[in-house]
Design a protein around this motif. Structure first.
Motif, PDB file in Angstrom:
ATOM      1  N   ILE A 119       0.853  -1.185   0.000  1.00 36.38           N
ATOM      2  CA  ILE A 119       0.000   0.000   0.000  1.00 36.38           C
ATOM      3  C   ILE A 119       0.889   1.235   0.000  1.00 36.38           C
ATOM      4  CG2 ILE A 119      -1.998   1.076   1.072  1.00 36.38           C
ATOM      5  CD1 ILE A 119      -2.432  -1.835   0.336  1.00 36.38           C
ATOM      6  N   SER A 120       0.507   2.237  -0.806  1.00 36.09           N
ATOM      7  CA  SER A 120       1.243   3.499  -0.831  1.00 36.09           C
ATOM      8  C   SER A 120       0.287   4.620  -1.209  1.00 36.09           C
ATOM      9  CB  SER A 120       2.417   3.431  -1.823  1.00 36.09           C
ATOM     10  OG  SER A 120       1.937   3.223  -3.133  1.00 36.09           O
ATOM     11  N   LEU A 121       0.672   5.853  -0.840  1.00 32.42           N
ATOM     12  CA  LEU A 121      -0.052   7.047  -1.283  1.00 32.42           C
ATOM     13  C   LEU A 121       0.630   7.583  -2.533  1.00 32.42           C
ATOM     14  CD1 LEU A 121      -0.693   8.917   2.096  1.00 32.42           C
ATOM     15  CD2 LEU A 121      -2.205   7.344   0.885  1.00 32.42           C
ATOM     16  N   CYS A 122      -0.165   8.159  -3.428  1.00 37.72           N
ATOM     17  CA  CYS A 122       0.401   8.642  -4.675  1.00 37.72           C
ATOM     18  C   CYS A 122      -0.397   9.848  -5.162  1.00 37.72           C
ATOM     19  CB  CYS A 122       0.418   7.539  -5.743  1.00 37.72           C
ATOM     20  SG  CYS A 122      -1.217   6.907  -6.192  1.00 37.72           S
TER      21      CYS A 122
ATOM     22  N   LYS B  94      -2.660   3.555  -3.636  1.00 37.05           N
ATOM     23  CA  LYS B  94      -2.296   2.541  -4.620  1.00 37.05           C
ATOM     24  C   LYS B  94      -2.142   1.186  -3.916  1.00 37.05           C
ATOM     25  CE  LYS B  94       0.911   3.527  -7.661  1.00 37.05           C
ATOM     26  NZ  LYS B  94       2.267   3.729  -8.243  1.00 37.05           N
ATOM     27  N   PHE B  95      -2.814   0.158  -4.448  1.00 38.54           N
ATOM     28  CA  PHE B  95      -2.754  -1.197  -3.911  1.00 38.54           C
ATOM     29  C   PHE B  95      -2.087  -2.090  -4.958  1.00 38.54           C
ATOM     30  CE2 PHE B  95      -6.425   0.979  -2.257  1.00 38.54           C
ATOM     31  CZ  PHE B  95      -6.380   0.743  -0.899  1.00 38.54           C
ATOM     32  N   THR B  96      -1.010  -2.760  -4.577  1.00 33.40           N
ATOM     33  CA  THR B  96      -0.250  -3.589  -5.509  1.00 33.40           C
ATOM     34  C   THR B  96      -0.127  -5.004  -4.968  1.00 33.40           C
ATOM     35  OG1 THR B  96       1.035  -1.652  -6.210  1.00 33.40           O
ATOM     36  CG2 THR B  96       1.896  -3.813  -6.792  1.00 33.40           C
ATOM     37  N   THR B  97      -0.563  -5.992  -5.765  1.00 34.27           N
ATOM     38  CA  THR B  97      -0.395  -7.405  -5.438  1.00 34.27           C
ATOM     39  C   THR B  97       0.515  -8.039  -6.482  1.00 34.27           C
ATOM     40  OG1 THR B  97      -2.325  -8.104  -6.738  1.00 34.27           O
ATOM     41  CG2 THR B  97      -2.719  -7.430  -4.460  1.00 34.27           C
ATOM     42  N   ASP B  98       0.679  -9.359  -6.380  1.00 32.91           N
ATOM     43  CA  ASP B  98       1.504 -10.058  -7.371  1.00 32.91           C
ATOM     44  C   ASP B  98       0.858 -10.016  -8.751  1.00 32.91           C
ATOM     45  OD1 ASP B  98       3.316 -10.673  -5.400  1.00 32.91           O
ATOM     46  OD2 ASP B  98       2.419 -12.634  -4.958  1.00 32.91           O
TER      47      ASP B  98
ATOM     48  N   ARG C  27      -1.432  -7.380 -10.088  1.00 26.45           N
ATOM     49  CA  ARG C  27      -1.506  -6.064 -10.718  1.00 26.45           C
ATOM     50  C   ARG C  27      -1.650  -4.989  -9.648  1.00 26.45           C
ATOM     51  NH1 ARG C  27      -7.429  -4.714 -12.957  1.00 26.45           N
ATOM     52  NH2 ARG C  27      -6.553  -2.690 -12.500  1.00 26.45           N
ATOM     53  N   SER C  28      -1.896  -3.748 -10.091  1.00 27.86           N
ATOM     54  CA  SER C  28      -2.084  -2.616  -9.172  1.00 27.86           C
ATOM     55  C   SER C  28      -3.455  -1.993  -9.394  1.00 27.86           C
ATOM     56  CB  SER C  28      -0.996  -1.560  -9.370  1.00 27.86           C
ATOM     57  OG  SER C  28       0.281  -2.060  -9.036  1.00 27.86           O
ATOM     58  N   TRP C  29      -4.015  -1.448  -8.300  1.00 24.31           N
ATOM     59  CA  TRP C  29      -5.289  -0.729  -8.341  1.00 24.31           C
ATOM     60  C   TRP C  29      -5.073   0.634  -7.690  1.00 24.31           C
ATOM     61  CZ3 TRP C  29      -4.781  -5.866  -7.449  1.00 24.31           C
ATOM     62  CH2 TRP C  29      -5.558  -6.737  -8.218  1.00 24.31           C
ATOM     63  N   ILE C  30      -5.770   1.665  -8.217  1.00 23.94           N
ATOM     64  CA  ILE C  30      -5.662   3.027  -7.695  1.00 23.94           C
ATOM     65  C   ILE C  30      -7.051   3.484  -7.263  1.00 23.94           C
ATOM     66  CG2 ILE C  30      -5.080   5.414  -8.236  1.00 23.94           C
ATOM     67  CD1 ILE C  30      -3.070   4.359 -10.255  1.00 23.94           C
ATOM     68  N   LYS C  31      -7.160   3.938  -6.021  1.00 24.03           N
ATOM     69  CA  LYS C  31      -8.413   4.458  -5.484  1.00 24.03           C
ATOM     70  C   LYS C  31      -8.180   5.892  -5.002  1.00 24.03           C
ATOM     71  CE  LYS C  31     -10.894   0.752  -6.032  1.00 24.03           C
ATOM     72  NZ  LYS C  31     -12.070   0.711  -6.924  1.00 24.03           N
ATOM     73  N   CYS C  32      -9.028   6.816  -5.475  1.00 23.78           N
ATOM     74  CA  CYS C  32      -8.899   8.237  -5.126  1.00 23.78           C
ATOM     75  C   CYS C  32     -10.122   8.660  -4.313  1.00 23.78           C
ATOM     76  CB  CYS C  32      -8.758   9.087  -6.385  1.00 23.78           C
ATOM     77  SG  CYS C  32      -7.338   8.616  -7.422  1.00 23.78           S
ATOM     78  N   PRO C  33     -10.049   8.624  -2.990  1.00 20.36           N
ATOM     79  CA  PRO C  33     -11.239   8.899  -2.163  1.00 20.36           C
ATOM     80  C   PRO C  33     -11.685  10.347  -2.192  1.00 20.36           C
ATOM     81  CG  PRO C  33      -9.289   8.617  -0.780  1.00 20.36           C
ATOM     82  CD  PRO C  33      -8.880   8.264  -2.176  1.00 20.36           C
ATOM     83  N   PHE C  34     -10.836  11.292  -2.629  1.00 19.18           N
ATOM     84  CA  PHE C  34     -11.194  12.710  -2.606  1.00 19.18           C
ATOM     85  C   PHE C  34     -11.527  13.252  -3.994  1.00 19.18           C
ATOM     86  CE2 PHE C  34      -7.656  11.963   0.477  1.00 19.18           C
ATOM     87  CZ  PHE C  34      -8.454  11.872   1.608  1.00 19.18           C
ATOM     88  N   ALA C  35     -11.618  12.387  -4.984  1.00 23.67           N
ATOM     89  CA  ALA C  35     -11.838  12.844  -6.355  1.00 23.67           C
ATOM     90  C   ALA C  35     -13.215  13.472  -6.556  1.00 23.67           C
ATOM     91  CB  ALA C  35     -11.660  11.678  -7.324  1.00 23.67           C
ATOM     92  N   ASP C  36     -14.184  13.145  -5.685  1.00 24.10           N
ATOM     93  CA  ASP C  36     -15.531  13.705  -5.855  1.00 24.10           C
ATOM     94  C   ASP C  36     -15.634  15.137  -5.354  1.00 24.10           C
ATOM     95  OD1 ASP C  36     -15.262  13.227  -3.182  1.00 24.10           O
ATOM     96  OD2 ASP C  36     -16.884  11.780  -3.034  1.00 24.10           O
ATOM     97  N   GLY C  37     -14.604  15.651  -4.688  1.00 26.73           N
ATOM     98  CA  GLY C  37     -14.589  17.041  -4.242  1.00 26.73           C
ATOM     99  C   GLY C  37     -15.441  17.333  -3.024  1.00 26.73           C
TER     100      GLY C  37
END
Length: 570
Positions: free
Chosen positions: A300-303, A340-344, A346-356
Motif C-alpha cells: 500500500i502506498s499514497l500517490c 495505490k494497492f499492488t499485489t503479485d 496487478r495494481s489498483w488506484i483508489k482516489c477517495p477525494f476525487a468527488d470534491g
C-alpha cells in the motif's frame, strides 16, 4: 507411438489405483500356501527386552511389507476405514508367528498377533508365505506407523513403514464415510438483488443441514446470512443475502452431527478489486485509513494521480500488509491524492477525494501590470508553501515563501518577474501535513507598459504577420501608382495635340450676326456646331437680347474646355 501411449495408460492406471479404495464387508486375517493362520489382539509388555534369535532363524525373515486402505461398509453412507497390512514372511519351525502394530500421534498402540500352527510350520519351513490382516481401524488423513515384528520378538528382526491415510478430498470417502460427507453445493448469484441461490445435494441422510455465508480467514467467521435445511424438507434449497462480493466471502455447509466436516465454496474468489473499497477518511484527525475485508498480501502506498494510469508515489508512504489496518496520519484531502494497492497480479488506484466533497485549497493566477499575482484560497485553516521550479526539472525547486491561509480568506502573493520566463513554474503544497500533493502552474502571461508580453513564439508570429501585411500593401500601392501615372501621361499627350490644333484659330470671342431669315440662322448654327465639335469643345446656345440675334463663341479654358455660344436676338 504405441509404446508411449501404453506408458501413458499405465500411468493413468497407477494414479487411478492410488485413488481407488477397496471395499469389504468384514475384516479378517488371511495367509497363503494353505497356512491356517489365526489372529488375535495383543497387548505388548512395555520395556520388555527382546530375545536373541536362534542360529537356525535367518535374520531376513521379512521380505516384503505393503500397507493400503480398505473401507468396511454396512450401508452406502456407513463405511469405516481400515489398514490392510500385507507381509511376505519366510516360515521357520522356531517362528511361532508375526506381530503387527500400529500407532499414531495422540493414540495408543494397537497390536495384533498372527500365529502359525506347528504342523504348518514344519510343512512350509523355508518357504515364503504372504500374511494379510485388515482389522486396523484408522481415520481420514491419519499418519500411521506400521511395525512388523517376529513372535516371539527377536532382536534385529523387525520392519517399519510410515503410511498416510487418504483424506476427505477422496471421492470415495466423500460419498461413503460419514466423517467426510459434506454435501455438494451449487449456487447462482444475482448481483442486482445481492443474493445467492443455493442448492445442496449428496448430504448425510436423516440429518438436517446448516448453510451460512462466512468470511474465510484462519477460520470462516459467520455473517448474518444463515439458514437450516431440515431433514424432512424434500428440497434442499435456500437464498442467502450478501452486502459486498468480497473474494473471501464463502458459502459454508455442514450436517447436524458432532464435529461434522464442512464444505466451503467461494463465489467471488477472483474479485480482488472489491478489497480496495474500504478506504475511509477522518476529517477531524485528517487520517486516511483502509482495513482489509479479507486476508491479502499487498503493498500500500499514497500517490499523486497524473492522468488515467499514472500515479506517482509520495515519499515514505509505502507499507506491506496482510491482515492489519493501514492508517496514514495528517493527510491532505486533495482530489489528486490517491491510494495505490499492488499485489503479485496487478495494481489498483483508489482516489477517495476525487468527488470534491472534502475541504480543499486552490491557487489562482491573475495577470496585470508587470508579473502575475497569485491568490491562495482554502476552505480550512492551513499553511501553504510556494516554490519556484524549472518546467523540465519539476523535482528541483526553490522555496519562495510559506503562507498561512485562514478559512475562506484569500491571501494574495506577489510574484517576481522571474516567473515570466517560459521555463519557470510555481508549485504549491500544504506544509502542515505529513502527506500532501502539489499543484504545478506554468506558462504565465505577463504584461509590461500596458502591452502584453507574450511568449517568444507568439511575438515572432505577430511580427511576421505585420511585416507581411506592410509588404503586400506597399506592392499594391506601387502597382496602383504606376497605372495612374501611365494613364495621366496618355491624357496629357492627347490634350497637347488638341491645343496645337486650336492654336491656329486663337479665338477669344466670335459673334455671328443673325441672318435675315430664321432658316438661315438655324443653318448657320448647325455649321458652327460641327466646326466646334471638331475641336472637342462643348456648345451652349443662349438667348441674351430680344431685338438683336447673334451667336458668340468664347473658350472657357485654354485647352480641352467647353465653348459657350450665346445667341442674341434683337
Amino acid at each position: 507411438m504405441q509404446c508411449a501411449l501404453l506408458l501413458v495408460l499405465i500411468g493413468w492406471g497407477v494414479l487411478a489405483q492410488g485413488d481407488w479404495i477397496q471395499t469389504t464387508t468384514m475384516c479378517g486375517t488371511h495367509c497363503s500356501q494353505g497356512l491356517h493362520c489365526k489372529a488375535k489382539q495383543h497387548f505388548p509388555i512395555f520395556l520388555a527386552p527382546c530375545k536373541t534369535a536362534p542360529v537356525l532363524i535367518n535374520s531376513s525373515v521379512f521380505h516384503h511389507l505393503n500397507v493400503s486402505t480398505v473401507m468396511k461398509c454396512e450401508q452406502k453412507q456407513k463405511c469405516s476405514l481400515h489398514l490392510k497390512v500385507t507381509a511376505t514372511v519366510q516360515i521357520n519351525e522356531l517362528l511361532r508367528g508375526v506381530s503387527v502394530c500400529t500407532d499414531s500421534a495422540g493414540m495408543l498402540e494397537h497390536c495384533r498377533v498372527v500365529t502359525f500352527p506347528k504342523t504348518d510350520r514344519a510343512r512350509l519351513a523355508g518357504q515364503l508365505v504372504e500374511v494379510q490382516d485388515d482389522c486396523f481401524e484408522v481415520s481420514p488423513s491419519q499418519n500411521v506407523n506400521v511395525m512388523l515384528k517376529t513372535f516371539p520378538e527377536y532382536c534385529d528382526m523387525s520392519r517399519v513403514q510410515v503410511y498416510r491415510v487418504q483424506g476427505c478430498d477422496n471421492a470415495d470417502l466423500r460419498s461413503h464415510v460419514p466423517s467426510c460427507i459434506t454435501g455438494k453445493i451449487a449456487y447462482a448469484v444475482d448481483m442486482d438483488k445481492q443474493e445467492i441461490s443455493v442448492g445442496v445435494s449428496d448430504i448425510l441422510e436423516d440429518r438436517s443441514y446448516h448453510l451460512r455465508l462466512c468470511r474465510r480467514w484462519d477460520i470462516c467467521s459467520g455473517t448474518e446470512a444463515y439458514t437450516l435445511l431440515k431433514r424432512e424438507d424434500p428440497y434442499k434449497n435456500a437464498t442467502l443475502h450478501f452486502s459486498s462480493p468480497l473474494p473471501c466471502l464463502c458459502i459454508e455447509g455442514w450436517s447436524s452431527v458432532v464435529d461434522a466436516p464442512r464444505v466451503q465454496v467461494c463465489p467471488f474468489k477472483d474479485r480482488t478489486e472489491e478489497l480496495w473499497s474500504g478506504v475511509t477518511f477522518d476529517s477531524e484527525r485528517e487520517a486516511l485509513s483502509w482495513e482489509p475485508g479479507c486476508p491479502v498480501k499487498a503493498v500500500i502506498s499514497l500517490c499523486q494521480r497524473k492522468g488515467e494510469s499514472i500515479c506517482e508515489d509520495l515519499p515514505n508512504s509505502t507499507q506491506v500488509i496482510g491482515r492489519r489496518k493501514v492508517t496514514y496520519a495528517k493527510v491532505d484531502p486533495h482530489p489528486t491524492l490517491c491510494m495505490k494497492f499492488t499485489t503479485d497480479a496487478r495494481s489498483w488506484i483508489k482516489c477517495p477525494f476525487a468527488d470534491g466533497h472534502f475541504p480543499v485549497w486552490d491557487l489562482t493566477i491573475t495577470a496585470g501590470q508587470g508579473p502575475p499575482q497569485a491568490a491562495l484560497t482554502s476552505r480550512i485553516n492551513t499553511e501553504l508553501s510556494l516554490q519556484v521550479c524549472q518546467k523540465d526539472q519539476p523535482s528541483e525547486c526553490q522555496d519562495v515563501t510559506s503562507v498561512t491561509v485562514e478559512k475562506m480568506s484569500p491571501v494574495p502573493v506577489n510574484l517576481t518577474g522571474d516567473v515570466c520566463q517560459s521555463n519557470v513554474c510555481i508549485r504549491v503544497k500544504r506544509a502542515d501535513v505529513q502527506f500532501s500533493t502539489h499543484v504545478l502552474q506554468c506558462h504565465f502571461q505577463c504584461t509590461r507598459n500596458g502591452q502584453r508580453l507574450c511568449r517568444a513564439d507568439w511575438v515572432f508570429v505577430t511580427a511576421f504577420t505585420y511585416v507581411t501585411l506592410m509588404i503586400v500593401a506597399g506592392l499594391a500601392g506601387n502597382i496602383m501608382l504606376t497605372v495612374y501615372q501611365k494613364r495621366r501621361a496618355s491624357r496629357k499627350q492627347t490634350s497637347y495635340h488638341q491645343c496645337e490644333h486650336t492654336a491656329e484659330m486663337q479665338p477669344t470671342e466670335v459673334t455671328l450676326l443673325a441672318a435675315d431669315s430664321e432658316d438661315h440662322a438655324q443653318q448657320s448654327s448647325r455649321d458652327l456646331e460641327k466646326l466646334l465639335l471638331g475641336f472637342d469643345a462643348s456648345v451652349t446656345f443662349s438667348d441674351s437680347v430680344k431685338d438683336q440675334q447673334a451667336l458668340t463663341v468664347r473658350p472657357q479654358q485654354a485647352c480641352g474646355g467647353s465653348l459657350v455660344v450665346e445667341k442674341f436676338t434683337s
